[in-house]
Structures are given as C-alpha cells and as structure tokens.
Design a protein around this motif. Structure first.
Motif, PDB file in Angstrom:
ATOM      1  N   GLN A  90      -7.720  -1.068  -2.607  1.00  0.00           N
ATOM      2  CA  GLN A  90      -6.605  -1.323  -3.758  1.00  0.00           C
ATOM      3  C   GLN A  90      -5.562  -2.398  -3.158  1.00  0.00           C
ATOM      4  O   GLN A  90      -5.058  -3.177  -3.761  1.00  0.00           O
ATOM      5  CB  GLN A  90      -5.973  -0.002  -4.221  1.00  0.00           C
ATOM      6  N   GLY A  91      -5.188  -2.155  -1.834  1.00  0.00           N
ATOM      7  CA  GLY A  91      -4.295  -2.867  -1.112  1.00  0.00           C
ATOM      8  C   GLY A  91      -4.927  -4.538  -0.866  1.00  0.00           C
ATOM      9  O   GLY A  91      -4.247  -5.229  -1.124  1.00  0.00           O
ATOM     10  N   LYS A 114       0.788  -1.224  -0.072  1.00  0.00           N
ATOM     11  CA  LYS A 114      -0.033  -0.092  -0.128  1.00  0.00           C
ATOM     12  C   LYS A 114       0.853   1.289  -0.004  1.00  0.00           C
ATOM     13  O   LYS A 114       0.601   2.295  -0.660  1.00  0.00           O
ATOM     14  CB  LYS A 114      -0.949  -0.042   1.285  1.00  0.00           C
ATOM     15  N   LYS A 115       1.926   1.100   0.658  1.00  0.00           N
ATOM     16  CA  LYS A 115       2.961   2.447   0.792  1.00  0.00           C
ATOM     17  C   LYS A 115       3.927   2.451  -0.376  1.00  0.00           C
ATOM     18  O   LYS A 115       3.989   3.573  -1.005  1.00  0.00           O
ATOM     19  CB  LYS A 115       3.875   2.186   2.152  1.00  0.00           C
ATOM     20  N   ALA A 116       4.182   1.292  -0.762  1.00  0.00           N
ATOM     21  CA  ALA A 116       5.305   1.315  -2.019  1.00  0.00           C
ATOM     22  C   ALA A 116       4.564   1.767  -3.344  1.00  0.00           C
ATOM     23  O   ALA A 116       5.069   2.401  -4.100  1.00  0.00           O
ATOM     24  CB  ALA A 116       5.735  -0.090  -2.257  1.00  0.00           C
ATOM     25  N   PHE A 117       3.041   1.393  -3.497  1.00  0.00           N
ATOM     26  CA  PHE A 117       2.499   1.702  -4.669  1.00  0.00           C
ATOM     27  C   PHE A 117       1.398   2.579  -4.569  1.00  0.00           C
ATOM     28  O   PHE A 117       0.405   3.116  -5.274  1.00  0.00           O
ATOM     29  CB  PHE A 117       1.595   0.549  -5.031  1.00  0.00           C
ATOM     30  N   ASN A 118       1.078   3.381  -3.208  1.00  0.00           N
ATOM     31  CA  ASN A 118       0.607   4.552  -2.950  1.00  0.00           C
ATOM     32  C   ASN A 118      -0.903   4.076  -2.950  1.00  0.00           C
ATOM     33  O   ASN A 118      -1.865   4.827  -4.176  1.00  0.00           O
ATOM     34  CB  ASN A 118       0.826   5.670  -3.717  1.00  0.00           C
ATOM     35  N   LEU A 119      -1.270   3.061  -2.370  1.00  0.00           N
ATOM     36  CA  LEU A 119      -2.982   2.543  -2.653  1.00  0.00           C
ATOM     37  C   LEU A 119      -3.640   3.063  -1.415  1.00  0.00           C
ATOM     38  O   LEU A 119      -3.491   3.031  -0.370  1.00  0.00           O
ATOM     39  CB  LEU A 119      -2.703   1.096  -2.749  1.00  0.00           C
ATOM     40  N   GLY A 153      14.044  -1.854   7.831  1.00  0.00           N
ATOM     41  CA  GLY A 153      15.012  -0.780   7.407  1.00  0.00           C
ATOM     42  C   GLY A 153      14.759  -0.419   5.597  1.00  0.00           C
ATOM     43  O   GLY A 153      15.495   0.663   5.412  1.00  0.00           O
ATOM     44  N   LYS A 154      13.697  -0.965   5.009  1.00  0.00           N
ATOM     45  CA  LYS A 154      13.671  -0.697   3.586  1.00  0.00           C
ATOM     46  C   LYS A 154      12.601   0.664   3.542  1.00  0.00           C
ATOM     47  O   LYS A 154      11.495   0.352   4.002  1.00  0.00           O
ATOM     48  CB  LYS A 154      13.350  -1.870   2.848  1.00  0.00           C
ATOM     49  N   VAL A 155      12.926   1.381   2.389  1.00  0.00           N
ATOM     50  CA  VAL A 155      12.091   2.310   2.177  1.00  0.00           C
ATOM     51  C   VAL A 155      10.691   1.641   1.242  1.00  0.00           C
ATOM     52  O   VAL A 155      11.375   0.887   0.385  1.00  0.00           O
ATOM     53  CB  VAL A 155      12.618   3.679   1.340  1.00  0.00           C
ATOM     54  N   PRO A 156       9.667   1.737   1.628  1.00  0.00           N
ATOM     55  CA  PRO A 156       8.664   1.310   1.070  1.00  0.00           C
ATOM     56  C   PRO A 156       8.311   1.697  -0.748  1.00  0.00           C
ATOM     57  O   PRO A 156       7.517   2.376  -0.936  1.00  0.00           O
ATOM     58  CB  PRO A 156       7.195   1.310   1.598  1.00  0.00           C
ATOM     59  N   THR A 157       9.051   1.254  -1.777  1.00  0.00           N
ATOM     60  CA  THR A 157       9.127   1.842  -2.995  1.00  0.00           C
ATOM     61  C   THR A 157       9.021   0.456  -3.845  1.00  0.00           C
ATOM     62  O   THR A 157       9.148  -0.900  -3.485  1.00  0.00           O
ATOM     63  CB  THR A 157      10.375   2.282  -3.515  1.00  0.00           C
ATOM     64  N   PRO A 158       8.742   0.688  -5.144  1.00  0.00           N
ATOM     65  CA  PRO A 158       8.372  -0.802  -5.984  1.00  0.00           C
ATOM     66  C   PRO A 158       9.310  -1.627  -5.960  1.00  0.00           C
ATOM     67  O   PRO A 158       9.277  -3.021  -5.941  1.00  0.00           O
ATOM     68  CB  PRO A 158       8.041  -0.108  -7.321  1.00  0.00           C
ATOM     69  N   ASP A 159      10.766  -1.021  -6.179  1.00  0.00           N
ATOM     70  CA  ASP A 159      11.940  -1.821  -6.391  1.00  0.00           C
ATOM     71  C   ASP A 159      12.407  -2.786  -5.428  1.00  0.00           C
ATOM     72  O   ASP A 159      13.189  -3.616  -5.490  1.00  0.00           O
ATOM     73  CB  ASP A 159      13.204  -1.007  -6.711  1.00  0.00           C
TER      74      ASP A 159
END
Length: 413
Positions: free
Chosen positions: A49-50, A40-45, A173-179
C-alpha cells in the motif's frame, strides 16, 4: 560571401532554464519517494500500500505518448508552462483536499493524497518531456549525452537535497498522522506557479530538429514516416521501464530491509540513509559528465550496469550495516543510466525527436509497477525482501542488452 561562417546559436540561457526545471523535477520526485515511510505510518499502511505513492506518481507516465504528440504541436515552451501550471495546481489540491477531510477515515484521506500526487505527476511528465529532448537539441548531437548527464547531475543535486529536507524540515519531530502530510506541498505549489508566471515572459528558442541536423552535417537526411517505425525507440522505452526498477529498487526497499533486520534500528531510520544513495547518484553524474568527454556512452553504461549489479550482489554477501552501505553505493553507478539510455533511444530521429521523447518517457511507468510488484513480494511470507531486491538483477540484464544490442537496431551506422 561563401566563406562567411554561420553564427553558432548561443543556447546558454535556455539550458539554464532546463537545468532549473530538472532540479525541480528531481526535488519533487525524490521528495515524493522519501515520504513513503512517513505515509505508511501516518495512514497505517502495508508495504504494498505504501508503494501506491510510486504507483500514483509514476502511473501518470502512461500518458507520455499523447503528451509527446501534444508537445510536437505546441512546442517546448508551451509544454513547459503547461507542465508547471499542472504541478502547482496538484500541490494546491493536495493541501486543500487533505485539510478539508481531516475528520474522515485515513483511507479516504490517503486516496485524496494519491489523487493529487497523480495530478502533480501529470505536470512532471510534461516537464520531463521538455527537458530531455530539449537538452539533446540545444547544441551539437555528439555532445548530447554530455549535456544530458550534466543536466541530470543537477537533477541529482535536487534528489540529494530532498531527503535531507524531508528528514530535517518536513517530518522532524512530527508525529506521523494525516494532518502532518499536506503542509509542505502548499509551499511547493506556490513556488511552482510563481516560476511558471516568470517563464511566461521569457523567450526560449524553438528548435526544428530536422533542419538543425541538416545544418550541422551539411547533408539532407531522409527520415521514416512516423516515429513508431524506429525499433530502438520502443526498446529504449523498455530500457527506461526497467531502469526505473533499478533506480527506485534501493530507496523503495530500504524501509522493508530495515524492518526485516531489527539490529539495523540502532543506526537510525531508513530515511536517514536515503541522502547517501541520492548523494552517490549526484557524485556519479558530475563525474559522468567529465568521463563522457573521453569514453563512448555505451562503454560507460555497460561498466556502470555491471558495477551496480555487483554492489547489490554484495549486499547479499555482507551483513548488518555493511550490507546497507553496499546497496547505497549502487547509486554511484545508477547515476548515469537514465541520460545514457535516453540518449541511445533518441538517436537519428530528427523531426521525430519530440514524439520519441513521449514514447521513451512511457517507460517511466516502470516506477509505478516494479516497486509495487516488489512491495507485494516483500509482503509475501514465502518470499520477503531478499527476493524483492533480487528482482533488480532482471532489470540490469535487460538494460545491458539494450545498451549493447537493442539500441543499434535500425540505425544507419
């Protein structure tokens, strides 16, 4: 010669293989559900949608009936191997697809993620089809519920490990992004394909359920022409459908519950609490395997349904972190519901057992529809997370009816 007793087959190795498969199923399923908040955070949902993660995954169970008919033709082992191959392929596609599209919009990448999870789920459906009836027939019918509960206890061990793995290994420790999404799935894909290759060379027993029933009872039993003529199978499918809303209701709604109550943030994130829920399910299943030796399945299921509903009801009466723990405690009673509902749906089917497994597994689409419906309710300003959680009481009522009444329709005793 008449006094020579028939040698009882030893199914220990086959059961170990099935237990390992159930562990894999539990790990992948719970890992997928535990990634919802991160996705939800990585894809801004939004919340609804999540929940599409659950929809894509559990929606694959709509093909349970054709897969069940396929298993009836090719047998347990070939279905097992095919399922593992498809799971591994889905994970590889997930990694390659997302990695090659990182420059595109998040909506496109999320679509690729959902599509690959659907492929993984197709394989999981096949594995689930093998695991449940196979455990039932690898031994005496009267111990079927015990074996299924023990098998699902090991499945719960995986569901307990998976959220911890998510929290402290995958997203730590990971930033919630698609990669940050596809990496861990590559390792799972490689592991699954290796397991598939190993099992290809192992010998597993091929069970004829009709002949097995005659050997165990000494009586020739007449069966209906098709599995579609057994009402308790279809009602059992609905039982699994609503059970999915019970099992996934708590973990799927927990992020929204935290979001609606800002004071809960001081205790951590929703993902931190998921291991408690799945841990309760693991403890409940191991305890259930012991209790089933003393009490009848219907009584145990009835008590667990009532206690689970009381836990959820208590979360409305309590406040703060106490309400969260009340919901998490419901996992202790949700634990034995799947194997017991499934067991009641597979009664007295003989040669129709494989096909019936496909029908009952169709009910898992409840995991695709009910959390999504609850997500829409959460997003509605007029309703909210309280109304979404209250939906679970409808699910409890149906499963209770099936346990005590619906599962008895059409049986010979």
């Amino acid at each position: 010669m008449d006094n020579i007793q028939r040698k009882t087959p030893n199914y220990t190795f086959a059961l170990i293989v099935v237990f390992a498969v159930l562990f894999l199923i539990g790990f992948i399923t719970t890992m997928n559900n535990s990634m919802i908040d991160f996705c939800k955070k990585a894809f801004n949902l939004k919340d609804a949608q999540g929940q599409l993660v659950n929809t894509a995954f559990y929606g694959a169970y709509a093909l349970s009936i054709p897969f069940g008919l396929l298993m009836n033709k090719i047998g347990y082992k070939k279905t097992l191997l095919l399922g593992l191959a498809v799971v591994g392929l889905g994970f590889i596609i997930n990694y390659l697809g997302i990695s090659s599209m990182l420059g595109m919009s998040t909506s496109v990448i999320y679509s690729v993620f959902l599509g690959s999870m659907f492929i993984v789920a197709l394989g999981i459906v096949m594995l689930q089809l093998v695991a449940n009836p196979y455990v039932m027939v690898l031994g005496s019918p009267e111990k079927g519920a015990f074996r299924m509960t023990l098998a699902n206890a090991l499945n719960s061990a995986a569901t307990t490990v998976a959220p911890v793995f998510i929290t402290y290994v995958i997203i730590a420790g990971k930033v919630p992004t698609p990669d940050a999404v596809p990496g861990p799935y590559l390792g799972l894909g490689i592991f699954t394909l290796i397991l598939c290759a190993v099992l290809f060379f192992l010998k597993l027993p091929n069970i004829n359920e009709g002949e097995q029933a005659e050997e165990l009872t000494g009586e020739k039993k007449e069966y209906k022409d098709t599995v579609f003529q057994y009402p308790h199978v279809w009602l059992g499918m609905l039982g699994i459908f609503f059970y999915m809303g019970i099992e996934l209701g708590v973990p799927s709604m927990l992020p929204a519950y935290f979001k609606s109550n800002t004071e809960l943030a001081q205790y951590g994130s929703p993902t931190d609490f998921l291991p408690y829920y799945w841990g309760c399910m693991m403890v409940g299943r191991f305890a259930g395997a012991i209790i089933l030796n003393k009490f009848k399945p219907r009584k145990i299921l009835s008590v667990c349904l009532v206690c689970g509903a009381l836990c959820v009801a208590s979360s409305f009466a309590l406040s703060g972190i106490a309400s969260v723990y009340a919901m998490l405690a419901a996992g202790l009673f949700h634990s034995v519901m799947w194997p017991l509902v499934f067991n009641l749906g597979l009664q007295e089917l003989g040669p129709h057992t494989k096909a019936a497994s496909g029908i009952i597994n169709l009910g898992v689409v409840g995991g695709a529809t009910l959390p999504l419906l609850m997500g829409f309710i959460v997003d509605s300003p007029a309703l909210g997370v309280g109304c979404a959680v209250a939906m679970m009481f409808v699910y409890y009522v149906y499963v209770f009816w099936f346990c005590n009444f619906g599962s008895k329709i059409g049986l010979s005793k």
